[in-house]
Each structure stands twice: as C-alpha cells, then as structure tokens.
Design a protein around this motif. Structure first.
Motif, PDB file in Angstrom:
ATOM      1  N   LYS A 293       0.826  -1.217   0.000  1.00 59.18           N
ATOM      2  CA  LYS A 293       0.000   0.000   0.000  1.00 59.18           C
ATOM      3  C   LYS A 293       0.854   1.259   0.000  1.00 59.18           C
ATOM      4  O   LYS A 293       1.927   1.301   0.614  1.00 59.18           O
ATOM      5  CB  LYS A 293      -0.894   0.016   1.252  1.00 59.18           C
ATOM      6  CG  LYS A 293      -1.882  -1.135   1.328  1.00 59.18           C
ATOM      7  CD  LYS A 293      -2.893  -1.098   0.199  1.00 59.18           C
ATOM      8  CE  LYS A 293      -3.890  -2.247   0.339  1.00 59.18           C
ATOM      9  NZ  LYS A 293      -4.732  -2.395  -0.858  1.00 59.18           N
TER      10      LYS A 293
ATOM     11  N   GLU B  82      -7.874  -3.766   5.873  1.00 64.00           N
ATOM     12  CA  GLU B  82      -6.633  -3.565   5.116  1.00 64.00           C
ATOM     13  C   GLU B  82      -5.474  -3.205   6.038  1.00 64.00           C
ATOM     14  O   GLU B  82      -4.367  -3.703   5.897  1.00 64.00           O
ATOM     15  CB  GLU B  82      -6.807  -2.416   4.109  1.00 64.00           C
ATOM     16  CG  GLU B  82      -7.579  -2.789   2.884  1.00 64.00           C
ATOM     17  CD  GLU B  82      -7.595  -1.635   1.884  1.00 64.00           C
ATOM     18  OE1 GLU B  82      -7.607  -1.935   0.694  1.00 64.00           O
ATOM     19  OE2 GLU B  82      -7.574  -0.459   2.299  1.00 64.00           O
TER      20      GLU B  82
ATOM     21  N   PHE C  93      -7.548   4.069   6.176  1.00 60.60           N
ATOM     22  CA  PHE C  93      -7.730   2.668   5.797  1.00 60.60           C
ATOM     23  C   PHE C  93      -8.773   2.030   6.693  1.00 60.60           C
ATOM     24  O   PHE C  93      -8.837   2.320   7.893  1.00 60.60           O
ATOM     25  CB  PHE C  93      -6.435   1.868   5.990  1.00 60.60           C
ATOM     26  CG  PHE C  93      -5.325   2.237   5.046  1.00 60.60           C
ATOM     27  CD1 PHE C  93      -5.249   1.676   3.783  1.00 60.60           C
ATOM     28  CD2 PHE C  93      -4.336   3.126   5.445  1.00 60.60           C
ATOM     29  CE1 PHE C  93      -4.212   1.993   2.921  1.00 60.60           C
ATOM     30  CE2 PHE C  93      -3.297   3.450   4.593  1.00 60.60           C
ATOM     31  CZ  PHE C  93      -3.237   2.886   3.320  1.00 60.60           C
TER      32      PHE C  93
END
Lengths: 332, 263, 350
Positions: free
Chosen positions: B244, B257, B253
C-alpha cells in the motif's frame, strides 16, 4: 687461524657483522614487499645450503638469512644471482654483475603496503611505485629509508622513514549525482579530517582539510565521488626511530605527481654528499638536516625539479618527536 | 501535460495558536477536500511537507501545524495576508457514507485529532445522518490539548472523554492512556458501531486492539496513517507500507486492510 | 512501444559501417550506452562502467554489466523540478531531443517496472519521467549468456524480450544488427550486408535462483509471522544500510524532494528531487523525529518484499528483474539472489 675481514666491504655487500664471530647474515631486498612466490624456494635453498636453515622476516620487508660462514659469501652471491635478476634488474635497477651480490646496502629496501592490488583503501599500486623508486635510488651507499603507502592510514609506517610516500586521491564530485545522503560527510568527520560538508544538499570538499584518503569515493552510494585518474602523493620526511630523538616524519610535499617524487629522491644523495659529517662512522639524514636546516634541504631537494601545478611545498617542518629526558621525568 | 507538482498559492486568513507548539492556520481555499485527505504545503526555497486538514469551511481550510522543521518554522514566521503554496488534496479521506446511520466512536491521540476534527464537526452538524457519537481524546498533558473552544462546544452535543498521559497536581480530569477510556463505553448493539482511530502508532495499535477485544469487527474500524509523504502521487515511495501507498491508498484505511500494514 | 515492424532488417556491419549507423542515428537521437570511465571506479585503478552519451561503437562497453543502471537516463540521480524565483515556480527545460538507449533484456524489463510506478501507480503519470519516456527508443544489447555470476534474469523471467526497436551483437569487431523500428531503418548504411541475426537470450542462470510464489509468501506474512523470521535478524547484523543495492538497482524508483536557496542569491533557488533509498537513514523520518524500520534487518526485509512480493500484488509481476547489480555492489557481500532463494526454502519447509 682467525677470520680476517674488511667489515666495511662485507656490509656494503649486504651482509651483517653479527654477534657470532664465524657467521654472517645476508639481507635480501624485496622492493615493494611483493614477490612471486617461486622466489621463496631460492631463499629457502640459500638458507638450507649456506645458512642455518632459518630465515628472519624484516620490518623493511626483506629476508635475512643468518648462519652463513663468512667464507661462503662468494658462493652465496653466485647462488643469489637469479634473485637479483628477478627482483632488481627486472625492475630497472642498474646492476653490472649479478653474481657479485648486492653492490650496496646503505639505501635500504623500499618497502610498501599491500596497495591497491589487494587493499580497497589504497590509492595506488604501491609495489609498482616502490619498484620505480628502487630503480631510481639503488644502488647507493648512503643510508636512506624510503617506504610507500597507499593511503593516509599509513600501514607501512611511512612516518618512520626518511622519505614516506603516501598515495593521495584527488577526489572529484559530480554534483549531479549527489543525493545529499551525507555518507561521505559523516565518515570524513568521524574517521578522517572533517573536510566535507553539505552545502545546499550537495557534498563540498574543503581543499585545505582534505588529505586525499579517497574514503568518500568508497562510501558514496551513487558514484558521485570519484578519483581523478592522475595519481598524487604526499611526501613526509625525516621520520625516525633511534636512541637520540625519535620522531614522526613531517609533511614536505602534498599533491605531488610521481615524477616530482622520483626527482626529489634523486636529489637527496647530492645533499648528503655535501653535508654529511664524515668524522662520524655514519650520520643519518635527519641529523644532517637538523644541523643544516630545512630551507637548505628543501632547496636541495627541489633543485631542478619541475613541480606539477597541484603540488604544494611545506614552508617549515613541525616535528613532534621527543628527546630522551630521563633526569626530568623518570623516577628511580 | 499539467504538472501535478505545481502548487497554488493560498493566502493566510487567520492564525490561531492552539498550544505552545501547535498553531492553526486558516487558508483561503475554494475547493473543499474530504475530511481525512491531506495537502502538500510548501514555501519556496524552504521545502514541502504533508499536512492534514483540521477544518473545512466555506472558502477556507484549516491546518493545524506543529513547529518541528524547516518548512513549519517558515510557516510560523508568516502573517495573515502572506501566502503558502498548496497542492492536493491527496488520498482517501474518511468514508462518510459508510459511517452514515451508525453510532460513531472517535478515538484521537494528540495531533491525530487534527484530521479527525472535520469528521466530528460534520457529524455534529448533521446529527440526523448518524446515530450518535462518543468522542475519546488523549493528550500528552493538559497543556497539549488542542481545539479547546471547539471541544467545549462539542461537549454540548456529544459525550467527550478526555485523558492525559500526565498532569501537574490540580488537573481535575483523567490521567491515563486513551485505552483506559474504553471500558466505560456502552457498545451495544455492537453491529451499530463504527470506530475511527487516529494518533501515534502505538496509540492506534492499542486502541484498535482494545476495540476488537470489546467485540468490534475489523471492518468497523477506520484508521489514518501518518507517513512522510513527499510526492503525494504514489511515486516517491516514502509512504509505502507493504503493497500500500499511504498517499494514494490511504491515509484512511479500513482496518481489514490496515491490519496487514506491518512495518 | 513500437508498431509491429513492417520489415525487419538484419545486417552485418563492419566497424566503419557501424559508426556510420551511429552517425546516422545521432542525427535524430542522442545515443546512450554503457561506457568505461578509466580510473573512475570505486577502487583505485579500476574503471567505472556507466551510462553516457556515445558517438562511436567502440565507446560502448559490450562485455560487462554497467555498475549503475540505465534508469538514470529516465530518472536522473538529481533533477530540478522547479526553479524558484521569489514566489514564482518555473519548470526547467528538458533536452527536447529523442534518445536511443542501448541496454540489456533485463533492463528493458526494468523500464517496464519503472513505467508501472511512474506512469501507472497513483492517480496520474509522473510528468518528468513521462516526458523522457515518450522520447526514448530501446536498442537491445544482446546477452547470449549471463554476463557473470551475479545474473539471475532467467529466474525472474526477464531474460527474453521483444520490446526493442533494434538489437545489436558485437561479433569479432563487427556488429550484427536487427532493426525492427521503421524510424530507425533509414539509418542503416546502404552498404550493409544482409545477415541471419536475431538476438539470442540466456537460458540458464549461473546459479539456480528460486523465486518464492508471491501468494504463498503473502500467506506466510499474514498467517505465519514471516516478518519475525530469524533470517531478518541475521541481515540486521550484516547489512550496513549503505543503500548501494538501491542506487545500483534498475527498478528502485524512490526519491526525495527538497528546496534550496542559492547562497549568492537567496531569493532564488530550486526544488530538486534526488534518488532516495529505503536502506539509507532518514527515508521514513517524519517531522518530529519518528522513524519506521530503524533497524537494518527490517530495511532489508522491506526492500526484499517490495521486489518480490508487494509490487507483484499491485502489478502482477515482480519488480526485481534479476540484473544482479545489488549483489555486485554490496560491500557486505549480501546476495539478494541468495536471500530470495532462502525465502523460498523457508516457505517450502513450512
């Protein structure tokens, strides 16, 4: 019948007068301190055949072969010929007759650190330079010690020689490759002389502080620093051990090119010849200069020498040696 | 090709000190970002740095800035009428749609309150769109409390729990880490809650852990990551965590995740 | 990258003809190739091999890998983003000429990886990269075999490519050339003799390198605490965080931007970007001093994961192209190829 010798001639032939009245000791030179291993078998042969089967490794990177009866000297000299051919004649030392042994011993073996053939820090091939120096100053009867080292770490102890030659890297930065990581700056500050700093995020070298060690080149992750391929040398002079006034050599030249170094060394002998005190059995160069003074010595060394434009010459010498002063500081 | 690195000038409208080292700058700015997004703010010849938005209003943005480096020192030297340079907004903010209709738990630590403040203000301004809100705030000390006036106003509309790590004698409030505020929360019915957790890395780690121990699922928790974003465009790599890029995939987020963002 | 060639030409050129080809190409392109810079290597009396502009064939270093990769042509070590005059920001002018870069198959794949980051990651293409990328054509420097013990392109699947405008093989003083790009074909000298030349590619790495399966690796990370594996603690003792693996890498693309003010004229300055490295200190420093991955083993782990896992999860192919420059440049003799094979072993043993 007792042995009858001209010790002066024996010593000039590179044999010692020893503590054993019947035996001498041969001093084998290895200019630059590096030799093909095959020559070791001849050294072994001489030690086994004429000596006592042992060899001493000297601080000047030679071999001493002890236990040789004086009367064997001519035979040893003949056996030595291949070594003189390989280690002296082959590098340009002018020897007329290699079956007569070494023609002189006063100017000592030119020693060298391992240099850039092996060491990542070295700024030059020290052995090759030592060999060119040997070819310039040997044979010679005057006592002169020269050593070559590849960087200011001075692993060969150039600072304890009459002439110490220290490889210098003229480092250059390609500013377009500098990422401002400060790897060179930090290393120079911690390990060297603090000659580097970041200016507007780009490493900048202070020429007054830089000693040309080349470590910035080693540390730089982007290849921004590199060495100018032209080789430069610092020459430190008149270092010595000894009983009277041991001292580290002081810088005489910086950023000198090799022809300058060789020309200066060639000039040494004339100076000694003119100024040596012949009333003494032997006077070391440093003590001659102590008597005569640095300016005259400097002028003699630089006589007829074309300095490269980068070269700098010391205005004066600052020695930090000591004089033995037992009365002053020692307690019984 | 337009140059996304080209910033636009923004005039400083107002400067309001929050603490001894934090100050809120109100900047003239017409296009409102989403709460949780950030801007790259620069001063020519001093540099550029990422800042989150602590307030969004008609024709202005607020940025609450701590004086910690070259750029911020430059900003602190400015007066109303001077300009800073902005590019952005960047990244994904808080998912107001997914929070809609839910009971919110907002947990903010220190300057982490700055990016969350617009969420709180939005929720308080639109009470009909949410099913209530609990606000948990942790600061290092009473002197570090940000947005005192705003907090006082929030307290009229929603429960606000404040704790500080340490305080001089005489502090009437709570002393302790923010997770100590959690046991007192009534989290029933569990599935009605959405939590927003923003603050220093350790604060987020332990607050999220405490919330999941109380029964919240990962997908009910939202976090915002702070990294040294440089380009804001997913190129420079400074904010990458695993696969990411905080600047484009975050900074907000969902914890489904974020639980895999391991440094 | 280029249209399907209408007519591929394959020729053999003498030294003189090869230089005519380069002359003709130079009329339209700046030519970049690996060259030897005598005495400019890391150690004294050693050469640097780097990318530079060339004009003749003999300048091109055909036999050895360049120390630094050709990425610096597209993504310079240091690049001015803006000139800063008072409050005005002005973009510098970039050289407008097209470029032809001689590079190896692994590096051609490396450019595709740089494209992934600079053109495809995030909301929009990165303009400074994109501008240069649009001006570049690729000339394959054939590797018939691995260049040396560091290569592992076969393991990474980057040993073959057809993404080139022309290809060359140096063959005993002559140059075998395949020209596939219509724009380049007219540059061939009229005297060029036809030849049966299509580039060959290495088919085996000098040492087998086992690339871990990215999905199994993800499962190891998420479900089995792979980041806590003792192998990373071992690298913590070995890696000195010098960043050479990053700076020599063909695909490392991280950068940092900073502003400066000219000393002589403080109201003018620059906003620059320079290469940055996840191994070098301060990469993750935040305002206020907090940093992530303080310890060198975690930096090695972070880089390794990017090269063989993280990038794959985003783009469906590995970032590492097996060029071997990291291994060739590491002063601590850490072999990345050995590292990824070790990861594969750890996954097998699980």
């Amino acid at each position: 019948m007792s042995t009858d010798l001209n010790t002066k001639l024996i010593m000039r032939n590179a044999y010692r007068i020893t503590s054993d009245r019947r035996h001498t000791c041969l001093r084998v030179r290895v200019p630059g301190g590096h030799l093909e291993a095959r020559h070791l078998s001849l050294i072994q042969h001489i030690a086994d055949t004429y000596g006592n089967g042992t060899v001493h490794i000297t601080t000047r990177q030679g071999f001493e072969i002890p236990g040789i009866p004086y009367e064997m000297i001519p035979e040893v000299n003949r056996a030595l010929a291949p070594l003189l051919e390989a280690l002296e004649v082959a590098i340009g030392v002018p020897l007329d007759d290699t079956t007569q042994g070494y023609p002189a011993a006063g100017t000592r073996n030119v020693a060298a650190c391992i240099g850039n053939r092996v060491c990542p820090f070295a700024n030059n091939d020290t052995t090759a330079l030592a060999q060119r120096i040997e070819a310039t100053i040997f044979p010679n009867h005057y006592h002169v010690k020269v050593a070559v080292t590849g960087c200011p770490n001075d692993c060969i102890k150039a600072h304890l020689q009459d002439f110490g030659i220290i490889g210098q890297a003229a480092v250059e930065i390609d500013a377009a490759r500098c990422i401002g990581c400060e790897a060179c700056v930090t290393n120079c500050r911690k390990r060297v002389t603090g000659a580097l700093e970041l200016q507007n995020m780009i490493a900048v070298r202070d020429a007054q502080r830089c000693i040309g060690c080349g470590e910035c080149v080693l540390k730089c992750p982007t290849g921004a620093w590199s060495r100018n391929p032209h080789k430069f040398f610092r020459m430190v002079i008149l270092g010595r051990t000894g009983k009277k006034n041991p001292r580290l050599a002081a810088t005489f030249l910086e950023w000198a090119a090799e022809p300058v170094i060789l020309a200066v060394l060639r000039n040494v002998y004339k100076f000694i010849d003119e100024h040596i005190d012949r009333s003494l059995p032997k006077e070391h160069l440093g003590y001659i200069v102590d008597r005569i003074g640095y300016p005259a010595f400097r002028d003699a060394l630089l006589d007829g020498v074309a300095l490269n434009p980068q070269a700098r010459v010391a205005e004066r010498l600052d020695f930090h040696g000591y004089w033995h002063t037992a009365d002053g500081i020692m307690q019984w | 090709m337009t140059n996304p690195y080209q910033p636009q000038p923004a005039a400083i409208l107002d400067i309001r000190p929050e603490t001894a080292i934090d100050t809120t700058f109100r900047l003239a700015w017409d296009t409102p970002p989403s709460p949780g997004q950030f801007y790259e703010v620069s001063l020519p010849r001093l540099g550029e740095a990422p800042f989150s938005i602590s307030g969004i209003g008609d024709g202005y943005l607020d940025m609450t800035i701590r004086k910690v480096g070259r750029v911020t020192e430059g900003i602190f030297a400015l007066q109303p009428g001077d300009h800073v340079y902005l590019r952005g907004p960047y990244g994904h903010g808080f998912p107001l749609e997914q929070l809609a209709g839910k009971r919110l738990v907002i947990a903010a630590g220190g300057t982490g309150l700055a990016p969350v403040k617009p969420v709180i203000q939005y929720a308080l301004a639109h009470p009909e769109r949410f099913n209530g809100m609990e606000i948990l705030l942790g600061f290092r000390s009473p002197e570090d409390i940000l947005f005192r006036e705003e907090i006082a106003a929030w307290q009229q509309q929603a429960p606000v729990h404040i704790t500080v790590d340490r305080a001089a004698p005489g502090w009437p409030g709570k002393v302790g880490v923010i997770t100590e505020l959690l046991p007192g929360l009534d989290l029933a019915p569990l599935d009605q809650f959405q939590a927003v957790v923003v603050g220093p890395p350790l604060m987020m780690k332990f607050t999220v852990r405490a919330l999941t121990e109380r029964g919240l699922c990962d997908d009910q928790i939202w976090v915002s990551y702070e990294r040294r974003m440089s380009c804001g465009l997913g190129k420079c790599g400074h904010c990458k965590i695993n696969e990411k890029y905080v600047c484009v995939d975050g900074p907000v987020f969902n914890f489904t995740e974020a639980r895999w963002l391991i440094d | 990258m280029h249209d399907t060639p209408s007519e591929t030409r394959r020729v053999r050129l003498s030294c003189e003809e090869a230089d005519i080809l380069l002359d003709n190409l130079a009329a339209h392109y700046r030519l970049f190739a690996p060259v030897r810079l005598p005495g400019r290597g890391r150690f004294s009396d050693q050469d640097a091999i780097r990318y530079a502009e060339v004009h003749t064939v003999h300048e091109i270093e055909h036999a050895r890998r360049s120390h630094f990769s050709p990425k610096e042509i597209l993504f310079p070590v240091s690049q001015t983003l803006f000139y800063l005059m008072d409050d005005a920001l002005q973009e510098p002018q970039d050289d407008p000429r097209d470029m032809l870069v001689f590079l190896r198959a692994c590096d051609i794949h490396g450019i595709a990886r740089l494209d992934d980051i600079f053109l495809n990651n995030g909301p929009e293409p990165e303009p400074y990269y994109a501008r240069r990328r649009a001006r570049i054509k690729l000339a394959l420097l054939e590797c018939r075999h691995s260049l040396d013990e560091h290569c592992f392109c076969v393991a990474m699947g980057t040993n073959r490519t057809d993404a080139y405008a022309m290809a060359v093989r140096c063959d005993e003083g002559q140059l075998l050339v395949e020209v596939r790009d219509d724009d380049l074909r007219p540059a061939l000298p009229a005297s060029a003799a036809p030849a049966d030349f299509t580039p060959e590619f290495p088919t085996a790495d000098p040492q087998p390198v086992v690339v871990p399966d990215a999905d199994r690796l993800q499962s190891a990370i998420r479900d089995h605490g792979f980041f806590a594996h003792p192998m990373w603690a071992d690298y913590a003792k070995r890696c000195i965080a010098c960043g050479r693996c990053n700076t020599h890498c063909m695909t490392c693309s991280c950068f940092t931007a900073y502003d400066i003010a000219y000393t002589e004229q403080p109201n003018a300055g620059e906003r620059r970007r320079v290469w940055a490295s996840c191994h070098i200190d301060r990469f993750t420093d935040m305002a206020g001093g907090h940093a992530f991955r303080d310890e060198n083993g975690s930096r090695m782990r972070f880089k390794t994961m990017h090269k063989i896992h993280d990038f794959y999860q985003r783009f469906g192919r590995h970032m590492c192209v097996g060029c071997g420059r990291c291994d060739a440049s590491c002063p601590e003799y850490i072999s990345f190829a050995t590292c990824i094979s070790a990861i594969s072993r750890v996954l097998e043993e699980r």
